[in-house]
Every structure is written in structure tokens, then in C-alpha cells.
Scaffold this motif. Structure first.
Motif, mmCIF file in Angstrom:
data_model
loop_
_atom_site.group_PDB
_atom_site.id
_atom_site.type_symbol
_atom_site.label_atom_id
_atom_site.label_comp_id
_atom_site.label_asym_id
_atom_site.label_seq_id
_atom_site.Cartn_x
_atom_site.Cartn_y
_atom_site.Cartn_z
ATOM 1 N N VAL A 262 0.832 -1.197 0.000
ATOM 2 C CA VAL A 262 0.000 0.000 0.000
ATOM 3 C C VAL A 262 0.873 1.255 0.000
ATOM 4 C CG1 VAL A 262 -1.614 1.347 1.397
ATOM 5 C CG2 VAL A 262 -1.996 -1.099 1.061
ATOM 6 N N PHE A 263 1.957 1.217 0.736
ATOM 7 C CA PHE A 263 2.866 2.370 0.786
ATOM 8 C C PHE A 263 3.473 2.644 -0.594
ATOM 9 C CE2 PHE A 263 7.200 4.052 1.447
ATOM 10 C CZ PHE A 263 6.881 5.250 2.085
ATOM 11 N N LEU A 264 3.959 1.586 -1.257
ATOM 12 C CA LEU A 264 4.566 1.767 -2.580
ATOM 13 C C LEU A 264 3.527 2.211 -3.601
ATOM 14 C CD1 LEU A 264 6.921 -1.355 -2.697
ATOM 15 C CD2 LEU A 264 7.560 1.016 -2.288
ATOM 16 N N ALA A 265 2.317 1.643 -3.524
ATOM 17 C CA ALA A 265 1.260 2.049 -4.456
ATOM 18 C C ALA A 265 0.884 3.516 -4.240
ATOM 19 C CB ALA A 265 0.043 1.155 -4.273
ATOM 20 N N GLY A 266 0.832 3.930 -2.977
ATOM 21 C CA GLY A 266 0.525 5.325 -2.686
ATOM 22 C C GLY A 266 1.561 6.271 -3.241
ATOM 23 N N LEU A 267 2.837 5.884 -3.166
ATOM 24 C CA LEU A 267 3.903 6.723 -3.724
ATOM 25 C C LEU A 267 3.765 6.841 -5.238
ATOM 26 C CD1 LEU A 267 7.072 5.543 -1.740
ATOM 27 C CD2 LEU A 267 5.718 7.606 -1.365
ATOM 28 N N MET A 268 3.386 5.740 -5.888
ATOM 29 C CA MET A 268 3.315 5.745 -7.348
ATOM 30 C C MET A 268 2.166 6.596 -7.871
ATOM 31 S SD MET A 268 4.455 1.944 -8.608
ATOM 32 C CE MET A 268 3.381 1.014 -7.541
ATOM 33 N N VAL A 269 1.060 6.653 -7.146
ATOM 34 C CA VAL A 269 -0.095 7.417 -7.619
ATOM 35 C C VAL A 269 -0.154 8.804 -6.990
ATOM 36 C CG1 VAL A 269 -1.425 5.329 -8.057
ATOM 37 C CG2 VAL A 269 -1.638 6.477 -5.843
ATOM 38 N N PRO A 273 -0.378 7.199 1.570
ATOM 39 C CA PRO A 273 -0.679 5.771 1.758
ATOM 40 C C PRO A 273 -1.579 5.554 2.977
ATOM 41 C CG PRO A 273 1.675 6.135 1.440
ATOM 42 C CD PRO A 273 1.061 7.481 1.666
ATOM 43 N N GLU A 274 -2.626 4.775 2.792
ATOM 44 C CA GLU A 274 -3.543 4.438 3.878
ATOM 45 C C GLU A 274 -3.900 2.965 3.796
ATOM 46 O OE1 GLU A 274 -7.008 6.805 3.963
ATOM 47 O OE2 GLU A 274 -5.966 8.696 4.404
ATOM 48 N N TYR A 275 -4.093 2.352 4.970
ATOM 49 C CA TYR A 275 -4.563 0.973 5.031
ATOM 50 C C TYR A 275 -5.563 0.886 6.172
ATOM 51 C CZ TYR A 275 -4.583 -4.134 5.112
ATOM 52 O OH TYR A 275 -4.980 -5.455 5.060
ATOM 53 N N LEU A 276 -6.737 0.387 5.891
ATOM 54 C CA LEU A 276 -7.826 0.297 6.851
ATOM 55 C C LEU A 276 -8.184 1.669 7.409
ATOM 56 C CD1 LEU A 276 -6.714 -2.906 8.802
ATOM 57 C CD2 LEU A 276 -8.429 -2.743 7.008
ATOM 58 N N GLY A 281 2.924 5.914 7.640
ATOM 59 C CA GLY A 281 4.034 6.860 7.580
ATOM 60 C C GLY A 281 5.375 6.188 7.756
ATOM 61 N N THR A 282 6.372 7.006 8.047
ATOM 62 C CA THR A 282 7.741 6.501 8.190
ATOM 63 C C THR A 282 7.851 5.471 9.301
ATOM 64 O OG1 THR A 282 8.544 8.660 7.475
ATOM 65 C CG2 THR A 282 10.139 7.187 8.512
ATOM 66 N N ARG A 283 7.167 5.720 10.410
ATOM 67 C CA ARG A 283 7.263 4.819 11.554
ATOM 68 C C ARG A 283 6.745 3.420 11.208
ATOM 69 N NH1 ARG A 283 3.778 3.620 15.886
ATOM 70 N NH2 ARG A 283 4.844 3.078 17.818
ATOM 71 N N GLU A 284 5.574 3.367 10.559
ATOM 72 C CA GLU A 284 4.989 2.073 10.206
ATOM 73 C C GLU A 284 5.851 1.316 9.200
ATOM 74 O OE1 GLU A 284 1.919 4.508 12.026
ATOM 75 O OE2 GLU A 284 3.290 4.907 10.371
ATOM 76 N N ILE A 285 6.395 2.047 8.226
ATOM 77 C CA ILE A 285 7.235 1.399 7.211
ATOM 78 C C ILE A 285 8.553 0.913 7.810
ATOM 79 C CG2 ILE A 285 8.564 1.810 5.098
ATOM 80 C CD1 ILE A 285 5.601 1.298 4.674
ATOM 81 N N THR A 286 9.090 1.671 8.752
ATOM 82 C CA THR A 286 10.316 1.235 9.434
ATOM 83 C C THR A 286 10.083 -0.084 10.154
ATOM 84 O OG1 THR A 286 11.021 3.526 9.732
ATOM 85 C CG2 THR A 286 12.063 1.868 11.135
#
Length: 288
Positions: A262-269, A273-276, A281-286
Motif C-alpha cells: 500500500v505504501f509503494l502504491a501510494g507513492l506511485m499514484v 498511503p492508507e490501510y484500513l 508513515g515513516t514509523r509504520e514502514i520502518t
């Protein structure tokens, strides 16, 4: 390990979905007062008492009905049809076998794993043990959907797991049944390293289920499969327990994949990025 896996998966889902919904301002998102978030040790005990033990009791009875032994005998002599005697091992095999398969363990009571006839005597017991391996990992996706308030989210994860599993199964069946050459023809197929009572189909199905869940149980010798079939088993081991993965570990592994996707898809469009319904953000991806 199965109980810990379920508890970790439940804790991850709760930690991801509840803190912001409850409006907490504490560091780490943990609410100050709530009866909803739960406790790791409570989840651990509930997972054992309410899920693993009841299924194990019923599963053990089914395995006994299939012919798996369940007694307190040690090594004893039995008569043979051709005369003479032979030493056999006894033991509480059915009760241990269901725990082995349900909790994604291996080894087996007789150190021959699920290829031993006392642990896996026939085709039906073979299918039932495969069912035990896959039962909780697939079922937890609906649990996830109920916990986040959207069954469609759980079914989407289930569909993803199922498509990967079915693809692996189809490829394994195709390559093992397509064996060509004199050796395969004399043996009736790619039967090296496989038990005749399971055949190619039962062995291939078990191999895919056990490698995609990282279960230690096997009913055939994977290194004796065809070249492509052996590659499928290794790919299943390396996939990272997501199709459907182990007990609990499959769900949280797939959730990590979903967060990253979801994060990568959000960056591309070009969207946040959101899920549910929650921003990633950075914290969740880390952490992911």
C-alpha cells in the motif's frame, strides 16, 4: 510456537487498528484505559485453551479412527502372517500427531515423520493431516476481518493466500505427473522418495502445504522430487510464510506485505498511503 504465533498476530492487529480509533494520545499509541486492547498472555492462554486444545482433541479422535495408533505400549513383539515375530513400537501417536500438524511442527513420533504408517496410515489420514496444517492459517484471515470490522479485508487476504497456494499446487502436480523416461515409466511415475499408499498426488499436495506453511512434517523425500518440483518446494520455503504461512505467522507476514504494498502504491499514484483508513508513515514502514 503455534500459540505464540496466534498471540503475536492478534496483538499486531489490535495494535494497528485500535489505538488511533480509540483516540489515544500516549506515545506508541497505547490507550490509557480500555478493555479492548487485551493482553499478550491472555491471548496466549485463550489461543491454547479455546482453539488449539479443542481442535487437537477432536483431531486425535479422527486420526485414531483412520488407524493411527494411540496406546501406552513400548516396544513389543507381534506375530506376522508369514510366521515368526517382529518388534513394534507403540505410543500415544495420534494425540501427538495432531499437535504436530496443527502447530506446524515436524519430526514425528518415530523419527520418520508423516511417512510412517503408524502416523499416517492411508490416503484419508494424509488429507486430514494436510487439512490440519492449513486450517488455522487460512481461518485466521476471517478472524482478522472480524477484528477490523470488515470481512472483505479478511477475504481479500484469504484470496491472495489461496491463489498462491493453488498456483504452487498446480505446478507441483504438473511437474511430478509429467515425468518422462524409462525410470519414470517403470515406477509408474515420479515415485522416487514417495510412499506408494499416497502416490504422486497425495505426496505433492503434502509437499506444497508443508513448505508454504514452514511445517516440519513431510510424507515424502523432497530432494527426490523432479528438478522443477524440488525447486517449487524450495521456493515455498523461501517465500516467507504468507501462503498461508504458519499459525499466526502467516497472517502477520501477509499484513507486513500489505503495508509495504500500500505504501509503494501510494507513492506511485501520488496519494498519502492508507490501510484500513489509517495513514502509513515513516514509523509504520520502518517497523514493516
Amino acid at each position: 510456537s503455534a500459540a505464540v504465533g496466534m498471540a503475536v498476530a492478534i496483538a499486531l492487529v489490535r495494535g494497528f487498528t485500535l489505538p488511533r480509533a480509540l483516540g489515544s494520545a500516549r506515545a506508541g499509541g497505547a490507550p490509557t484505559r480500555t478493555g479492548e486492547l487485551g493482553n499478550f498472555w491472555a491471548d496466549l492462554v485463550r489461543g491454547v485453551v479455546r482453539i488449539l486444545l479443542p481442535i487437537s482433541v477432536v483431531g486425535a479422535l479422527v486420526l485414531v479412527a483412520c488407524g493411527v495408533i494411540q496406546n501406552f505400549s513400548g516396544i513389543h513383539e507381534v506375530g506376522q502372517f508369514t510366521g515368526g515375530t517382529q518388534q513394534w513400537n507403540g505410543g500415544a501417536v495420534a494425540s501427538q500427531e495432531v499437535i504436530k500438524e496443527l502447530g506446524t511442527n515436524g519430526g514425528g513420533y518415530f523419527n520418520a515423520n508423516s511417512a510412517h504408517p503408524f502416523e499416517n496410515p492411508n490416503g484419508f489420514s494424509n488429507l486430514f493431516e494436510i487439512y490440519l496444517i492449513l486450517l488455522i492459517p487460512f481461518a485466521l484471515t476471517r478472524t482478522f476481518g472480524r477484528m477490523v470490522g470488515s470481512l472483505r479485508q479478511g477475504y481479500a487476504i484469504l484470496a491472495t493466500m489461496a491463489v498462491i497456494w493453488l498456483g504452487f499446487t498446480a505446478l507441483m502436480m504438473w511437474t511430478e505427473f509429467a515425468g518422462r523416461g524409462p525410470a519414470f515409466e517403470l515406477a509408474g511415475g515420479a515415485m522416487e522418495g514417495k510412499e506408494t499408499r499416497f502416490g504422486i498426488a497425495g505426496s505433492s499436495l503434502f509437499a506444497v502445504a508443508t513448505t508454504l506453511t514452514s511445517t516440519g512434517a513431510v510424507n515424502s523425500f523432497h530432494s527426490s522430487y523432479t528438478g522443477f518440483g524440488g525447486g517449487i518446494t524450495m521456493l515455498g520455503m523461501q517465500l516467507g510464510e504468507i501462503a498461508p504461512g504458519g499459525v499466526g505467522s502467516g497472517l502477520y507476514g501477509m499484513l507486513i506485505m500489505a503495508v509495504i504494498a500500500v505504501f509503494l502504491a501510494g507513492l506511485m499514484v501520488g496519494r498519502t498511503p492508507e490501510y484500513l483508513g489509517k495513514k502509513i508513515g515513516t514509523r509504520e514502514i520502518t517497523f514493516a
